[in-house]
Design a protein around this motif. Structure first.
Motif, PDB file in Angstrom:
ATOM      1  N   GLN A  35      40.548  20.130   2.056  1.00 11.43           N
ATOM      2  CA  GLN A  35      41.188  19.005   2.874  1.00 11.43           C
ATOM      3  C   GLN A  35      42.283  18.566   2.280  1.00 11.43           C
ATOM      4  O   GLN A  35      43.326  18.447   2.249  1.00 11.43           O
ATOM      5  N   THR A  36      41.549  18.612   0.569  1.00 11.94           N
ATOM      6  CA  THR A  36      42.812  17.776  -0.243  1.00 11.94           C
ATOM      7  C   THR A  36      43.220  18.565  -0.859  1.00 11.94           C
ATOM      8  O   THR A  36      44.941  18.481  -1.672  1.00 11.94           O
TER       9      THR A  36
ATOM     10  N   CYS B 131      39.790  19.376   8.103  1.00 12.04           N
ATOM     11  CA  CYS B 131      40.015  17.853   8.681  1.00 12.04           C
ATOM     12  C   CYS B 131      38.933  17.145   9.748  1.00 12.04           C
ATOM     13  O   CYS B 131      38.877  16.246   9.463  1.00 12.04           O
ATOM     14  N   SER B 132      38.077  18.449  10.249  1.00 14.25           N
ATOM     15  CA  SER B 132      37.765  17.842  11.493  1.00 14.25           C
ATOM     16  C   SER B 132      36.041  17.088  10.377  1.00 14.25           C
ATOM     17  O   SER B 132      35.690  16.149  11.140  1.00 14.25           O
ATOM     18  N   SER B 133      35.591  17.725   9.202  1.00 17.34           N
ATOM     19  CA  SER B 133      34.885  17.218   9.288  1.00 17.34           C
ATOM     20  C   SER B 133      34.866  15.902   7.973  1.00 17.34           C
ATOM     21  O   SER B 133      34.085  15.044   8.200  1.00 17.34           O
ATOM     22  N   VAL B 134      36.137  15.468   7.915  1.00 16.73           N
ATOM     23  CA  VAL B 134      36.005  15.042   6.663  1.00 16.73           C
ATOM     24  C   VAL B 134      36.842  13.637   7.783  1.00 16.73           C
ATOM     25  O   VAL B 134      37.263  12.214   7.272  1.00 16.73           O
ATOM     26  N   LYS B 135      37.065  14.130   8.628  1.00 16.99           N
ATOM     27  CA  LYS B 135      37.669  12.905   9.714  1.00 16.99           C
ATOM     28  C   LYS B 135      38.921  12.280   9.208  1.00 16.99           C
ATOM     29  O   LYS B 135      39.171  11.572   9.467  1.00 16.99           O
ATOM     30  N   LYS B 136      39.870  13.605   8.192  1.00 18.31           N
ATOM     31  CA  LYS B 136      41.426  13.453   8.399  1.00 18.31           C
ATOM     32  C   LYS B 136      42.863  13.282   8.178  1.00 18.31           C
ATOM     33  O   LYS B 136      41.792  15.160   8.070  1.00 18.31           O
ATOM     34  N   ILE B 137      43.138  13.429   8.204  1.00 19.21           N
ATOM     35  CA  ILE B 137      44.339  14.387   8.758  1.00 19.21           C
ATOM     36  C   ILE B 137      45.365  14.918   7.415  1.00 19.21           C
ATOM     37  O   ILE B 137      45.930  14.548   6.291  1.00 19.21           O
TER      38      ILE B 137
ATOM     39  N   ALA C 163      29.187  36.465   5.130  1.00 19.09           N
ATOM     40  CA  ALA C 163      28.461  36.332   6.197  1.00 19.09           C
ATOM     41  C   ALA C 163      27.986  34.576   6.804  1.00 19.09           C
ATOM     42  O   ALA C 163      26.835  34.613   7.080  1.00 19.09           O
ATOM     43  N   HIS C 164      29.200  34.063   7.316  1.00 20.12           N
ATOM     44  CA  HIS C 164      29.133  33.055   8.469  1.00 20.12           C
ATOM     45  C   HIS C 164      29.643  32.580   9.339  1.00 20.12           C
ATOM     46  O   HIS C 164      31.180  33.212   9.188  1.00 20.12           O
ATOM     47  N   VAL C 165      29.516  31.999  10.485  1.00 24.93           N
ATOM     48  CA  VAL C 165      30.166  31.536  11.265  1.00 24.93           C
ATOM     49  C   VAL C 165      31.311  30.198  11.135  1.00 24.93           C
ATOM     50  O   VAL C 165      29.737  29.167  11.257  1.00 24.93           O
ATOM     51  N   PRO C 166      32.229  30.636  11.344  1.00 22.79           N
ATOM     52  CA  PRO C 166      32.525  28.491  10.827  1.00 22.79           C
ATOM     53  C   PRO C 166      33.192  28.395  12.764  1.00 22.79           C
ATOM     54  O   PRO C 166      33.940  28.556  13.045  1.00 22.79           O
ATOM     55  N   LEU C 167      31.574  27.802  12.920  1.00 22.04           N
ATOM     56  CA  LEU C 167      31.212  27.079  14.044  1.00 22.04           C
ATOM     57  C   LEU C 167      31.784  25.925  14.561  1.00 22.04           C
ATOM     58  O   LEU C 167      32.759  26.060  15.895  1.00 22.04           O
ATOM     59  N   ILE C 168      32.728  25.218  13.703  1.00 24.93           N
ATOM     60  CA  ILE C 168      34.154  24.208  14.094  1.00 24.93           C
ATOM     61  C   ILE C 168      34.674  24.161  14.437  1.00 24.93           C
ATOM     62  O   ILE C 168      35.461  24.082  15.571  1.00 24.93           O
ATOM     63  N   TRP C 169      35.497  25.518  13.605  1.00 23.90           N
ATOM     64  CA  TRP C 169      36.083  26.535  14.600  1.00 23.90           C
ATOM     65  C   TRP C 169      36.370  26.841  15.966  1.00 23.90           C
ATOM     66  O   TRP C 169      37.383  27.037  16.315  1.00 23.90           O
ATOM     67  N   VAL C 170      35.586  27.073  15.675  1.00 24.40           N
ATOM     68  CA  VAL C 170      35.005  28.766  16.848  1.00 24.40           C
ATOM     69  C   VAL C 170      35.027  28.289  18.038  1.00 24.40           C
ATOM     70  O   VAL C 170      35.601  28.041  19.518  1.00 24.40           O
ATOM     71  N   THR C 171      33.872  27.037  18.253  1.00 27.72           N
ATOM     72  CA  THR C 171      33.741  26.273  19.446  1.00 27.72           C
ATOM     73  C   THR C 171      35.189  25.271  19.291  1.00 27.72           C
ATOM     74  O   THR C 171      35.674  25.511  20.768  1.00 27.72           O
ATOM     75  N   ALA C 172      36.180  24.908  18.983  1.00 24.07           N
ATOM     76  CA  ALA C 172      37.359  24.686  18.932  1.00 24.07           C
ATOM     77  C   ALA C 172      38.029  25.587  19.580  1.00 24.07           C
ATOM     78  O   ALA C 172      38.842  24.736  20.606  1.00 24.07           O
ATOM     79  N   VAL C 173      38.384  26.863  18.812  1.00 23.60           N
ATOM     80  CA  VAL C 173      39.365  27.590  19.466  1.00 23.60           C
ATOM     81  C   VAL C 173      38.532  27.566  21.393  1.00 23.60           C
ATOM     82  O   VAL C 173      39.565  27.881  22.240  1.00 23.60           O
ATOM     83  N   LEU C 174      37.506  27.956  21.038  1.00 20.34           N
ATOM     84  CA  LEU C 174      36.865  28.270  22.776  1.00 20.34           C
ATOM     85  C   LEU C 174      37.482  27.318  23.472  1.00 20.34           C
ATOM     86  O   LEU C 174      37.060  27.534  24.919  1.00 20.34           O
ATOM     87  N   ASP C 175      37.118  25.420  23.283  1.00 21.82           N
ATOM     88  CA  ASP C 175      37.471  25.142  23.828  1.00 21.82           C
ATOM     89  C   ASP C 175      38.602  24.814  24.681  1.00 21.82           C
ATOM     90  O   ASP C 175      39.192  24.124  25.250  1.00 21.82           O
ATOM     91  N   GLU C 176      39.968  25.032  23.597  1.00 14.47           N
ATOM     92  CA  GLU C 176      41.327  25.174  23.631  1.00 14.47           C
ATOM     93  C   GLU C 176      41.067  26.014  25.048  1.00 14.47           C
ATOM     94  O   GLU C 176      41.754  26.652  25.669  1.00 14.47           O
ATOM     95  N   LEU C 177      40.539  27.153  24.874  1.00 13.93           N
ATOM     96  CA  LEU C 177      40.834  28.465  25.725  1.00 13.93           C
ATOM     97  C   LEU C 177      40.366  28.587  27.237  1.00 13.93           C
ATOM     98  O   LEU C 177      41.287  28.555  28.042  1.00 13.93           O
TER      99      LEU C 177
END
Length: 1602
Positions: free
Chosen positions: A463-464, A567-573, A604-618
């Motif tokens: 984030q920084t 940014c979502s994980s640390v709750k900072k902009i 070899a990992h799913v960026p779950l927070i990101w994918v979930t957020a994109v699908l929510d927007e979709l």
């Protein structure tokens, strides 16, 4: 042709093709959506051409240029001759040689030239569709439009944008004889160019000559002899087409290097601009000439070309001469007339090669240079959006200039590199605690907290990290409000990045291949020297460089995803970034046709927070659309992406230089005409299994994870097999079979199809059958192998998944028709693609797919399970859980409908019984319940048939229908039993009722006689009352002289008396006075009650000496010595030097619980309400306790229970029974004690007496009698109905009571947190059912204090309703009696009958009803008296305190308790979490969404005083062990084998921990330690992270997770 006529012809052509007004308006999305498509398209109508042509082209079917366009009015291929030409129809000459009349020829439309039609579609396409068209034309090895005259302005346009995504690869040989490969974007490729053009009309086809020159087997350039050609052309004249010859490095190559060939269509004389551009840029000019005169205008241009330094080759159509060198050494001429075609082509090729070899390097042709020519329009320059997108992309690319490609990602994309990979590794370690880690830190929770804090630090570093200018530009441009600009920009980025990386990647791949060959050579020689190791290390280094150098649009999007996740994980902009807008940008890109990365192949990992957020927007943008998920698996470079791109026109990366890594998803819209049950096909393409780039990693595990993930996501999975290599086939089949086996275990049922590509001869049916047989055998073999790994026994693949080897296996032809790079796609391949597509759609049509939100949940579930070691053990179907919860909420509503209806019916039948009905049949109850049951069944049918999740719900339909039926039957059965009991009571009271009737008649007569005797003394109220009450007492005493009064009970005296028969009275009194027995069920331990048994024969009084205890302790310790590096859990407790097994304490608690349940049964069965109380019931309770203790002792011989325990347990169960027995006996007394009954009648008979004193008539007396009888009955009914109404209203008003038991529990936990009362927590943990009951009671009490006015209005409303019922009955029976000429007797009989179901009102009247004749008078005054009575009742209920709910048959809290507490109360043997199933004795395992830390239940480490801190869900994934009550050791992973209380629990290993319980442990640490006499120290030390949770966060977590 003059421009005006040309323009008119162009418009007519557009009109015929139904493209008029669509100039630049055809969009890619219109043709990529899934539509009805016929396989056979040899012919198509003019208006259907655009769609048919593009559909075929998108599937790489070069026969798109063989479509025959039929005129709309064309009926057949023949033309009838007109009969007017000749009367003799049999005249052969006329029939054969006569031409059609001029008028007929005029009316006939010329056939549309196919290339005109192609160009019409090209003109009407927007820039993105044009680019797609040209890209597909290039893949089909067709010539591409280079210079295009605008049909409406005649300006020359150069569609440079359309070439941007085309790459060409070829092999050339250098001067040393070494062959090397080149791959370049065509717009960057610098090659010689050969220009072909003609002057005037010529007899030979220029395009056909060119085809023979560069590709004899394929019509690269459309010519006059191609299908679809016609005499007239409208749009093709003046068009310059270009094609490239790409050598393969073989001796058979026509040209040694890549050469561009340009073809000017039409007469060069008429297309001077195009001619000038071509001749300027060409390396060699080839002109086809007819016989010209010296003075022809064309000769001037030919003269100039002849004099030019560039080679000129003249092809003479009217000459038959061989190749001849002209005076100028680089110029040649040759004749075409009547010559052998092969000779012509050979000579022409030789001449061209000579010309090319003589040209200097400055004459090399480059597509981008065409844009510099004057008088032409470049599409990229006139499109503002395209230009802006390009400028921004170039600005971004300028930042990468002169940078080392292998280090660019590290510099510009810091979030996705080392930091992201470290985070992924930590996350996997978090979910897979290994033994090695546990040796470092015994406290798993502390270890987990440490890992989580490390992961958070990584997120903070991400984030920084500085947001590179590169990413800033990218995000800024994506936020562009111009839709087209937003699409152009990422396309430009992809184009420029491909260009930027191609050369480096190509070199690295070449280096990799070279090194790989060297390694293979050493392996073949069985060389195990250091040289092999060094070569392998070097290969790994090249592989890493290759991975680092791979840089595309997907990596930029991956970086944006990591920025969002951090940014979502640390709750900072992040500075200068609105990170919350990023998912919306990705969703827009996905909607525009870009793939979205689902699994990062590098990490070899799913960026779950990101994918979930994109699908929510979709979902926000599209709605929660239904999608059919099509997953594709296959070995790397097996043609998966090519197949998908051809099938759906997608944009998955297919370059051999950079194969797809990970999993990508892309949407394909389904048109409404398809009438499918879903809106989109969501295609998931995957990194190839057994990827070479992953060499050196754990490829097998990676492949299994990938296969399991995509198979689980897909409604259907395509398994792509390339070639006929048995070993490769075996590898992928084993991976796939194992994935499907896992799906079967977790009850997901995807379908599958196998696609066998590159099969040599798919037309041979026998070979196909043989191939299918071998595949079936191989699948069955792999099933047996996989079943061993998955610990199950399956023999055949068809046991795993529904599979038909005849229909679910498709064989594909080779992709290319010949040898690349000049080979076009095989038309059979395209046909196979269409057949596969049709099969997929056919299968998909039977499915409803899943919603996008369900897809999002499925991703979460699958990945969460894959993170754990045991996928099947760890999988939790969150989507099903959520749907099941909704179902349980509906079930709660359905059961409420049935229960409340039955309570109303019960009230009706109680009234009937009280009014003399002595029989209730089951059919009566069924008939009454019929309407409600049908309504419930209708509601159920509607829910299961119409709900959006009906496909998921269907699996539970049968079970819930059975449950509703069972509940209905149980309610009928239970109510029948209660009503039968009431009838029995009524029968038992029959003699008493007769006696009471006699007493009442006697009292009525005496009251009447007394009144008549005092009538003349005056009517002073005080005197009359005194006189009556004196006589009343005398009368009652006389009547009941022979009847003994029923006494109140002295319960505790009876208890002491019975207990003292076996125990010392002083000890009984002492235990009773100490009140410790009241806490017996919720004690932390039972050390005070337990003694260790030295020998089995010792009695419970025997207490071993300290020495004996010490020996025993040592014995136990020696017996269970464990590895110091590995702690084992146990229930062992250390207290006062005694070593006792702690599960003994839990077994004692279970013993207490068992006795509580038995007590409830004894209370329920006791006939006190009918027979009155007796000390025999206390005896029954205490005997039950003693018996269960004896049974317990025989089962648990390692310890014994002290006599204090037996006394306290007896006192405890008696305390439970006391209130109920007292209440039941009170009811018995009030019903059966004559004195009490008569005392209640005193007021009524005083009123009779008073009325007679005042000279009242019989009618008045009867009215007074009716009102006095109705008043208590009305009140009783109103109380009962109000209780039901209040309970129903509470279910609406109070959030905790609205839904199901889980929702209620959530609110209980909130309440407990707000109150912070430890003792209430302990009751909730150890006696949840009782706590639930108490909570509901408290909610009801609170409701009564908060909703006073509403409850009063409800009560008054019910009073008013009953008044109306009685008033209506009075009116109705009066009319009936009058109509039948009846008297008071008839009226009264009819009146009591009418009220039979509504009120308790017997037909006994002391008045002589025959005296009543004036029924109108009776009706009027009775109605007035009823109104007055109700008014007084209404006025008597002015305060909530006036409503005594204990008068209800069932109070609101009891109704709600019945509703919510008829469910499963089995608790987790480890943490005491309550099974959430809404049904007692339910089938299947006990489950709970969130377990707790086991220390809450007193679990702690063996031979320590350290309470356990871990959660069940963590423990079951660890390598630790625990001990059961038999002191047998069991691994946590096999907890089900520890005994009956464990085997039916499903505990999923995951990290789904509720922060609530972490807060609880920290908040009540001291209380828990005191309660269990243990500490949270050592291995049970509370992690510091837990202490950061606030109460507010704990409460919020309940709403978030439950």
């Amino acid at each position: 042709m003059c421009f005006g006529i040309f323009q008119q012809c162009a418009e007519q052509l557009m009109d015929r093709l139904h493209l008029k007004g669509k100039f630049h308006k055809l969009k890619t999305a219109d043709f990529l959506q899934l539509t009805e498509y016929s396989q056979s398209h040899e012919f198509c109508l003019e208006e259907k051409f655009a769609k048919s042509f593009l559909k075929k082209l998108l599937m790489m079917d070069y026969k798109a240029r063989c479509i025959k366009i039929k005129q709309n009015n064309e009926q057949n291929h023949t033309q009838q001759t007109e009969k007017e030409l000749s009367e003799d129809v049999e005249d052969a000459f006329n029939d054969i040689f006569n031409e059609m009349t001029k008028s007929n020829q005029t009316n006939k439309l010329e056939p549309i030239h196919l290339m005109d039609a192609q160009m019409a579609v090209f003109y009407c396409a927007d820039s993105f569709l044009k680019q797609l068209m040209v890209t597909k034309l290039s893949q089909c090895q067709f010539a591409l439009p280079l210079l295009v005259p605008n049909p409406f302005t005649q300006k020359i346009e150069f569609p440079l944008w359309t070439f941007r995504q085309i790459n060409k690869s070829w092999k050339t040989t250098d001067g040393k004889g070494q062959t090397f490969s080149k791959i370049q974007p065509v717009y960057k490729a610098e090659t010689p160019m050969v220009a072909f053009f003609r002057f005037d009309s010529v007899s030979s086809s220029k395009s056909q000559l060119m085809n023979s020159l560069i590709n004899e087997k394929h019509n690269t350039f459309f010519h006059r002899n191609c299908p679809g050609s016609s005499r007239s052309r409208v749009l093709m004249d003046g068009v310059v087409e270009i094609a490239w010859y790409c050598p393969s490095g073989e001796e058979t190559d026509q040209f040694p290097d890549c050469v561009a060939f340009c073809n000017l269509h039409g007469d060069a004389e008429e297309n001077e601009k195009q001619l000038n551009i071509l001749t300027q840029m060409a390396s060699v000019n080839v002109v086809i000439l007819p016989q010209l005169n010296k003075n022809d205008n064309s000769m001037t241009k030919i003269q100039n070309l002849y004099k030019d330094s560039k080679p000129l080759i003249c092809l003479l159509t009217e000459s038959d001469s061989a190749l001849t060198e002209m005076q100028k050494g680089t110029n040649y001429k040759m004749g075409l007339k009547d010559r052998n075609q092969s000779d012509v082509i050979e000579e022409l090729r030789r001449a061209v090669n000579i010309g090319l070899s003589s040209s200097d390097s400055s004459s090399l042709f480059k597509l981008e240079d065409v844009a510099d020519k004057l008088d032409i329009t470049v599409d990229e320059n006139i499109d503002d959006d395209c230009r802006k997108g390009k400028d921004a992309a170039q600005k971004m690319m300028s930042l990468l200039k002169n940078k080392d490609l292998t280090k660019i990602k590290e510099s510009f994309l810091p979030c996705q590199g080392k930091l992201w990979h470290q985070w992924c590794q930590k996350n996997k370690e978090l979910h897979r605690p290994t033994l090695g880690e546990l040796q470092k830190n015994d406290n798993i929770e502390k270890n987990k907290s440490y890992k989580k804090s490390e992961m958070l630090k990584i997120r903070e570093l991400q984030q920084t990290s500085v947001l590179s200018e590169c990413i800033q530009i990218f995000i800024k441009k994506l936020n562009s409000k111009e839709q087209n600009e937003m699409i152009y920009f990422p396309k430009w980025i992809g184009i420029l990045l491909d260009d930027y990386t191609t050369e480096t990647l190509s070199a690295l791949h070449h280096e990799y291949d070279k090194k790989w060959s060297a390694v293979l050579d050493l392996k073949k020689k069985h060389n195990k020297s250091q040289q092999l190791t060094a070569e392998q290390d070097e290969l790994e280094r090249i592989s890493e460089k290759l991975q680092a150098a791979t840089f595309g649009l997907e990596h930029i999007l991956r970086e944006i995803g990591q920025i969002y996740e951090s940014c979502s994980s640390v709750k900072k902009i992040k500075k200068n970034l609105n990170f919350s807008s990023l998912p919306g940008l990705a969703a827009e890109m996905m909607m525009s046709g870009f793939p979205l990365e689902l699994m990062d192949g590098d990490a070899a990992h799913v960026p779950l927070i990101w994918v979930t957020a994109v699908l929510d927007e979709l979902i926000k943008k599209l709605g929660d659309k239904r999608v059919f998920v099509l997953s594709v698996l296959g070995i790397q470079s097996s043609g998966k992406s090519t197949m998908l791109n051809a099938m759906f026109g997608l944009q998955f990366a297919v370059s051999a230089g950079r194969c797809t890594r990970g999993a990508f998803m892309q949407l394909v819209r389904v048109s409404k005409e398809m009438k499918l049950k879903f809106d989109y096909i969501l295609v998931v393409d995957t990194e190839g299994l057994r990827a070479l780039e992953l060499a050196g990693r754990s490829t097998r595990n990676h492949d299994n994870e990938m296969a399991t993930f995509v198979v689980g996501l897909g409604n259907m999975t395509l398994i792509n097999i390339f070639g006929e290599n048995t070993a490769e086939m075996q590898d992928i089949l084993q991976i796939v079979v194992q994935a499907f086996m896992r799906m079967k275990k977790i009850k997901l049922n995807p379908s599958c199809m196998f696609v066998h590509q590159n099969v040599s001869d798919i037309s041979a049916g026998e070979k196909n059958m043989e191939g299918r047989r071998r595949l079936q055998e191989k699948l069955d073999e792999m099933t047996k192998l996989a079943s061993e790994e998955e610990d199950c026994v399956l023999q055949f693949f068809s046991d795993v998944i529904a599979f038909d080897v005849q229909n679910d296996v498709k064989y594909f032809s080779q992709l290319w028709e010949g040898s690349p790079p000049m080979a076009p796609p095989n038309p059979n391949y395209s046909r196979n693609i269409q057949e596969l597509k049709s099969t997929i759609i056919s299968k998909a049509s039977r499915s409803s797919g899943i919603t996008l939100s369900q897809f999002k949940t499925r991703i979460n579930d699958l990945w969460s399970a894959l993170l754990n070691e045991n996928f099947v053990f760890s999988f939790k179907n969150t989507m099903e859980i959520a749907v099941y919860r909704r179902l349980e909420t509906k079930y709660s509503d359905w059961t409420w409908s049935l229960r409340s209806a039955m309570m109303s019916i019960e009230e009706k039948f109680y009234n009937r019984i009280a009014n003399g009905n002595r029989e209730v049949q089951k059919n009566d109850l069924l008939a009454e319940m019929k309407t409600t049951k049908e309504e419930v069944e209708k509601s159920m049918k509607s829910f299961f048939d119409e709900d959006k999740d009906k496909d998921i719900l269907c699996q539970w339909r049968g079970r819930f229908e059975t449950r509703i039926q069972d509940l209905h039957d149980d309610l009928v059965k239970g109510t029948k039993r209660k009503l039968d009991e009431a009838i029995e009571q009524k029968k038992a009271k029959q003699k008493l009722d007769q006696k009471l009737t006699e007493y009442e008649n006697m009292l009525f007569t005496r009251s009447k006689e007394l009144a008549l005797s005092l009538k003349h003394r005056g009517t002073d109220e005080h005197v009359l009352k005194e006189e009556f009450y004196t006589m009343w007492s005398k009368w009652v005493t006389e009547m009941t002289e022979a009847t003994l009064p029923l006494k109140d009970i002295n319960f505790w005296d009876g208890v002491k008396k019975i207990l003292s028969e076996n125990q010392e009275l002083t000890l009984v009194n002492e235990r009773l006075n100490q009140k410790q027995f009241k806490q017996i069920f919720i004690r932390g331990d039972y050390d005070d009650y337990i003694t260790h048994q030295k020998h089995q024969e010792h009695s419970d009084e025997t207490v071993p000496s300290d020495e004996e205890s010490s020996k025993k302790s040592q014995s136990l310790f020696n017996r269970y010595v464990v590895n110091p590096g590995k702690k084992l859990y146990s229930y062992v407790k250390l207290s006062q030097n005694k070593t006792l097994n702690a599960e003994y304490h839990d077994s004692v608690r279970q013993l207490i619980k068992k006795n509580i349940q038995e007590t409830d049964k004894i209370i329920e069965k006791s006939p006190i309400r009918r027979q009155g109380y007796s000390d025999i019931y206390i005896q029954e309770l205490t005997d039950c306790v003693k018996k269960s203790v004896e049974e317990h002792r025989s089962e648990n011989q390692k310890y014994c229970l002290k006599k204090e325990f037996i006394i306290d347990l007896c006192l405890y169960v008696c305390d439970i029974a006391c209130e109920k027995f007292t209440k039941l006996h009170k009811e018995f007394r009030e019903t059966n004690d004559v004195r009490i009954y008569l005392e209640k009648q005193k007021t009524q008979y005083y009123n009779v007496f008073k009325n007679y004193c005042r000279g009242a008539t019989t009618t008045t007396i009867l009215i007074d009698f009716i009102c006095s009888k109705l008043e208590p009955s009305i009140l009783e009914t109103v109380y009962n109905k109000t209780a039901i109404d209040v309970a129903a209203q509470m279910r609406t008003d109070i959030r905790s009571l609205r839904e199901n038991r889980s929702n209620l529990e959530k609110h209980i936990l909130k309440s407990l947190a707000e109150k912070e009362d430890f003792q209430q927590y302990i009751q909730y943990i150890h006696d949840p059912k009782e706590h639930f009951k108490q909570f509901i009671k408290n909610e009801v009490d609170k409701y009564f204090t908060q909703q006073i006015e509403m409850i009063l209005n409800l009560f008054r409303g019910n009073l008013e309703q009953k008044e109306n019922i009685v008033s209506n009955a009075v009116q109705a029976v009066t009319v009936e009696a009058k109509n039948n000429g009846g008297d008071g007797n008839m009226w009264f009989t009819s009146f009591t009958k009418t009220l039979t179901d509504e009120l308790k009102f017997t037909g006994e009247s002391c008045v002589d009803l025959t005296e009543i004749k004036d029924l109108n008078f009776l009706e009027k005054h009775l109605s007035e008296s009823l109104s007055e009575m109700i008014r007084k009742l209404q006025n008597s209920f002015t305060s909530i305190d006036d409503i005594k709910m204990e008068k209800c048959r069932k109070k609101p809290d009891e109704i709600l308790i019945d509703h919510f507490c008829q469910c499963c109360w089995v608790q987790c043997p480890f943490c005491k979490a309550i099974c959430t199933n809404t049904m007692e004795d339910h089938p299947g395992d006990h489950t709970v969404p969130f377990h707790r830390n086991i220390g809450l239940n007193g679990w702690y480490y063996r031979h320590t005083t350290n309470l356990g801190i871990n959660f069940c869900t963590t423990e079951v994934s660890s390598d630790r062990c625990f001990y059961n009550s038999s002191d047998d050791k069991f691994p946590w992973k096999k907890y089900r084998k520890a005994g009956p209380e464990y085997e039916n629990w499903s505990i999923t290993p995951d990290n789904s921990e509720l922060p609530y319980w972490k807060w609880f442990v920290c908040r009540f640490q001291k209380d828990l330690e005191k309660h269990y006499n243990k500490t949270f120290q050592g291995a049970g030390e509370i992690p510091d992270e837990w202490k950061k949770h606030t109460k507010e966060e704990a409460i919020e977590s309940l709403d978030k997770y439950i």
